[in-house]
Design a protein around this motif. Structure first.
Motif, PDB file in Angstrom:
ATOM      1  N   LEU A  45       0.814  -1.203   0.000  1.00 25.08           N
ATOM      2  CA  LEU A  45       0.000   0.000   0.000  1.00 25.08           C
ATOM      3  C   LEU A  45       0.854   1.263   0.000  1.00 25.08           C
ATOM      4  O   LEU A  45       0.541   2.228  -0.684  1.00 25.08           O
ATOM      5  CB  LEU A  45      -0.929  -0.014   1.219  1.00 25.08           C
ATOM      6  CG  LEU A  45      -2.003   1.054   1.293  1.00 25.08           C
ATOM      7  CD1 LEU A  45      -2.939   0.976   0.096  1.00 25.08           C
ATOM      8  CD2 LEU A  45      -2.801   0.890   2.587  1.00 25.08           C
ATOM      9  N   TYR A 134       0.436  -8.021   7.967  1.00 30.12           N
ATOM     10  CA  TYR A 134      -0.261  -6.901   8.613  1.00 30.12           C
ATOM     11  C   TYR A 134       0.726  -5.830   9.070  1.00 30.12           C
ATOM     12  O   TYR A 134       0.535  -4.648   8.809  1.00 30.12           O
ATOM     13  CB  TYR A 134      -1.073  -7.426   9.798  1.00 30.12           C
ATOM     14  CG  TYR A 134      -1.729  -6.361  10.631  1.00 30.12           C
ATOM     15  CD1 TYR A 134      -2.824  -5.661  10.156  1.00 30.12           C
ATOM     16  CD2 TYR A 134      -1.262  -6.070  11.900  1.00 30.12           C
ATOM     17  CE1 TYR A 134      -3.435  -4.684  10.923  1.00 30.12           C
ATOM     18  CE2 TYR A 134      -1.868  -5.103  12.685  1.00 30.12           C
ATOM     19  CZ  TYR A 134      -2.960  -4.405  12.193  1.00 30.12           C
ATOM     20  OH  TYR A 134      -3.554  -3.442  12.968  1.00 30.12           O
ATOM     21  N   ASP A 137       3.128  -4.067   5.683  1.00 25.97           N
ATOM     22  CA  ASP A 137       2.631  -3.419   4.463  1.00 25.97           C
ATOM     23  C   ASP A 137       2.708  -4.353   3.261  1.00 25.97           C
ATOM     24  O   ASP A 137       3.212  -4.018   2.205  1.00 25.97           O
ATOM     25  CB  ASP A 137       3.383  -2.119   4.174  1.00 25.97           C
ATOM     26  CG  ASP A 137       2.807  -1.344   2.980  1.00 25.97           C
ATOM     27  OD1 ASP A 137       1.579  -1.414   2.764  1.00 25.97           O
ATOM     28  OD2 ASP A 137       3.576  -0.680   2.269  1.00 25.97           O
ATOM     29  N   TYR A 139       0.328  -7.404   1.076  1.00 19.97           N
ATOM     30  CA  TYR A 139      -1.003  -7.952   0.864  1.00 19.97           C
ATOM     31  C   TYR A 139      -0.926  -8.995  -0.236  1.00 19.97           C
ATOM     32  O   TYR A 139      -0.459  -8.701  -1.327  1.00 19.97           O
ATOM     33  CB  TYR A 139      -1.990  -6.847   0.470  1.00 19.97           C
ATOM     34  CG  TYR A 139      -1.986  -5.737   1.483  1.00 19.97           C
ATOM     35  CD1 TYR A 139      -2.829  -5.780   2.571  1.00 19.97           C
ATOM     36  CD2 TYR A 139      -1.079  -4.687   1.378  1.00 19.97           C
ATOM     37  CE1 TYR A 139      -2.792  -4.784   3.536  1.00 19.97           C
ATOM     38  CE2 TYR A 139      -1.030  -3.686   2.334  1.00 19.97           C
ATOM     39  CZ  TYR A 139      -1.890  -3.744   3.407  1.00 19.97           C
ATOM     40  OH  TYR A 139      -1.837  -2.778   4.363  1.00 19.97           O
ATOM     41  N   ARG A 147      -8.833  -5.524  -4.321  1.00 19.73           N
ATOM     42  CA  ARG A 147      -7.851  -4.970  -3.383  1.00 19.73           C
ATOM     43  C   ARG A 147      -8.425  -4.740  -1.989  1.00 19.73           C
ATOM     44  O   ARG A 147      -7.772  -5.013  -0.998  1.00 19.73           O
ATOM     45  CB  ARG A 147      -7.256  -3.676  -3.920  1.00 19.73           C
ATOM     46  CG  ARG A 147      -6.509  -3.835  -5.206  1.00 19.73           C
ATOM     47  CD  ARG A 147      -5.144  -4.459  -4.964  1.00 19.73           C
ATOM     48  NE  ARG A 147      -4.531  -4.818  -6.197  1.00 19.73           N
ATOM     49  CZ  ARG A 147      -3.890  -3.991  -7.000  1.00 19.73           C
ATOM     50  NH1 ARG A 147      -3.778  -2.738  -6.697  1.00 19.73           N
ATOM     51  NH2 ARG A 147      -3.364  -4.431  -8.121  1.00 19.73           N
ATOM     52  N   TRP A 148      -9.626  -4.195  -1.901  1.00 18.30           N
ATOM     53  CA  TRP A 148     -10.183  -3.927  -0.570  1.00 18.30           C
ATOM     54  C   TRP A 148     -10.370  -5.232   0.203  1.00 18.30           C
ATOM     55  O   TRP A 148     -10.199  -5.264   1.418  1.00 18.30           O
ATOM     56  CB  TRP A 148     -11.470  -3.111  -0.631  1.00 18.30           C
ATOM     57  CG  TRP A 148     -12.640  -3.803  -1.275  1.00 18.30           C
ATOM     58  CD1 TRP A 148     -13.052  -3.687  -2.563  1.00 18.30           C
ATOM     59  CD2 TRP A 148     -13.531  -4.736  -0.650  1.00 18.30           C
ATOM     60  NE1 TRP A 148     -14.148  -4.489  -2.790  1.00 18.30           N
ATOM     61  CE2 TRP A 148     -14.473  -5.145  -1.629  1.00 18.30           C
ATOM     62  CE3 TRP A 148     -13.641  -5.268   0.637  1.00 18.30           C
ATOM     63  CZ2 TRP A 148     -15.489  -6.043  -1.364  1.00 18.30           C
ATOM     64  CZ3 TRP A 148     -14.655  -6.174   0.894  1.00 18.30           C
ATOM     65  CH2 TRP A 148     -15.575  -6.554  -0.098  1.00 18.30           C
ATOM     66  N   GLU A 150      -8.463  -7.987  -0.179  1.00 26.50           N
ATOM     67  CA  GLU A 150      -7.111  -8.431   0.206  1.00 26.50           C
ATOM     68  C   GLU A 150      -6.620  -7.640   1.415  1.00 26.50           C
ATOM     69  O   GLU A 150      -6.053  -8.202   2.358  1.00 26.50           O
ATOM     70  CB  GLU A 150      -6.166  -8.286  -0.985  1.00 26.50           C
ATOM     71  CG  GLU A 150      -6.556  -9.199  -2.127  1.00 26.50           C
ATOM     72  CD  GLU A 150      -6.002  -8.794  -3.482  1.00 26.50           C
ATOM     73  OE1 GLU A 150      -6.123  -9.603  -4.415  1.00 26.50           O
ATOM     74  OE2 GLU A 150      -5.451  -7.681  -3.622  1.00 26.50           O
ATOM     75  N   TRP A 151      -6.866  -6.328   1.402  1.00 27.81           N
ATOM     76  CA  TRP A 151      -6.486  -5.465   2.519  1.00 27.81           C
ATOM     77  C   TRP A 151      -7.235  -5.894   3.784  1.00 27.81           C
ATOM     78  O   TRP A 151      -6.646  -6.072   4.844  1.00 27.81           O
ATOM     79  CB  TRP A 151      -6.790  -4.007   2.173  1.00 27.81           C
ATOM     80  CG  TRP A 151      -6.463  -3.042   3.265  1.00 27.81           C
ATOM     81  CD1 TRP A 151      -5.256  -2.450   3.500  1.00 27.81           C
ATOM     82  CD2 TRP A 151      -7.356  -2.562   4.280  1.00 27.81           C
ATOM     83  NE1 TRP A 151      -5.341  -1.617   4.594  1.00 27.81           N
ATOM     84  CE2 TRP A 151      -6.626  -1.677   5.093  1.00 27.81           C
ATOM     85  CE3 TRP A 151      -8.693  -2.794   4.575  1.00 27.81           C
ATOM     86  CZ2 TRP A 151      -7.189  -1.024   6.180  1.00 27.81           C
ATOM     87  CZ3 TRP A 151      -9.253  -2.144   5.668  1.00 27.81           C
ATOM     88  CH2 TRP A 151      -8.501  -1.273   6.454  1.00 27.81           C
ATOM     89  N   ARG A 180      -1.466   3.643   7.222  1.00 30.75           N
ATOM     90  CA  ARG A 180      -2.632   2.806   6.958  1.00 30.75           C
ATOM     91  C   ARG A 180      -3.760   3.088   7.935  1.00 30.75           C
ATOM     92  O   ARG A 180      -4.922   2.921   7.614  1.00 30.75           O
ATOM     93  CB  ARG A 180      -2.258   1.325   7.047  1.00 30.75           C
ATOM     94  CG  ARG A 180      -1.372   0.908   5.915  1.00 30.75           C
ATOM     95  CD  ARG A 180      -1.235  -0.574   5.873  1.00 30.75           C
ATOM     96  NE  ARG A 180      -0.475  -1.046   7.025  1.00 30.75           N
ATOM     97  CZ  ARG A 180      -0.432  -2.301   7.411  1.00 30.75           C
ATOM     98  NH1 ARG A 180      -1.107  -3.213   6.784  1.00 30.75           N
ATOM     99  NH2 ARG A 180       0.289  -2.662   8.442  1.00 30.75           N
TER     100      ARG A 180
END
Length: 187
Positions: A45, A134, A137, A139, A147-148, A150-151, A180
């Motif tokens: 990210l 976590y 940074d 994923y 993506r959301w 996976e995040w 984040r």
């Protein structure tokens, strides 16, 4: 060969070693060709990665586009948010160096990420791996490519579930990137 929590060089596979180098701070992966080196598809990210191939060839895939790179190609840059993977060719020796941006502190944290990821038992445990992701940074790219999701998977499994079940990252110097989760502003 080596303990990632104590030493500056350790094994990450059969005939594959990772070494921390100084001046400038960076990591080096050396694969003899006995077993290919593979960094599976993932994304970051907040930080970008810079790779230089010193010997051999590597497949660098970024957002589904694969490039075969060698020493003559110079530095390869992977910006934040780009799904990428690295893979060496079976039977070929390769030496790759990596730094990250925006700062040397980012590279220092990436090294602590690697120390945690390759600590004994981490890669054998999904919860431990997600916990290191976590804090680091990172994923994993899922086949859905959302993506959301996976995040959120990393935040829920690595940030909450693993901690609630008592998991702890081996090297606690790895710090959660505050960008984040910015601190709340008080009125």
């Amino acid at each position: 060969m080596g303990d990632p929590l104590r030493d500056d060089s350790w094994s990450i596979g059969k005939g594959v070693t990772m070494t921390i180098l100084q001046n400038p701070l960076r990591t080096r992966v050396h694969a003899t060709g006995e077993e290919p080196f593979l960094a599976p598809p993932h994304w970051h990210l907040w930080h970008e990665e810079h790779h230089i191939i010193l010997k051999g060839r590597i497949r660098l895939t970024q957002n589904g586009v694969t490039h075969v790179l060698g020493p003559e190609d110079g530095e390869a840059v992977t910006p934040p948010g780009v799904v990428h993977s690295l893979e060496s060719f079976p039977g070929e020796e390769v030496i790759i160096e990596e730094t990250t941006r925006p700062s040397v502190e980012t590279t220092a944290q990436k090294i602590i990420f690697f120390r945690n990821m390759f600590a004994p038992g981490v890669l054998q445990s999904f919860l431990s791996t997600m916990q290191v992701f976590y804090y680091g940074d990172a994923y994993p790219a899922t086949p859905l490519g959302i993506r959301w999701f996976e995040w959120l998977m990393v935040v829920v499994i690595g940030g909450w579930v693993a901690g609630l079940l008592g998991y702890q990252i081996p090297d606690k110097r790895l710090r959660l990137d505050e960008r984040r989760f910015p601190p709340s502003k008080k009125n």
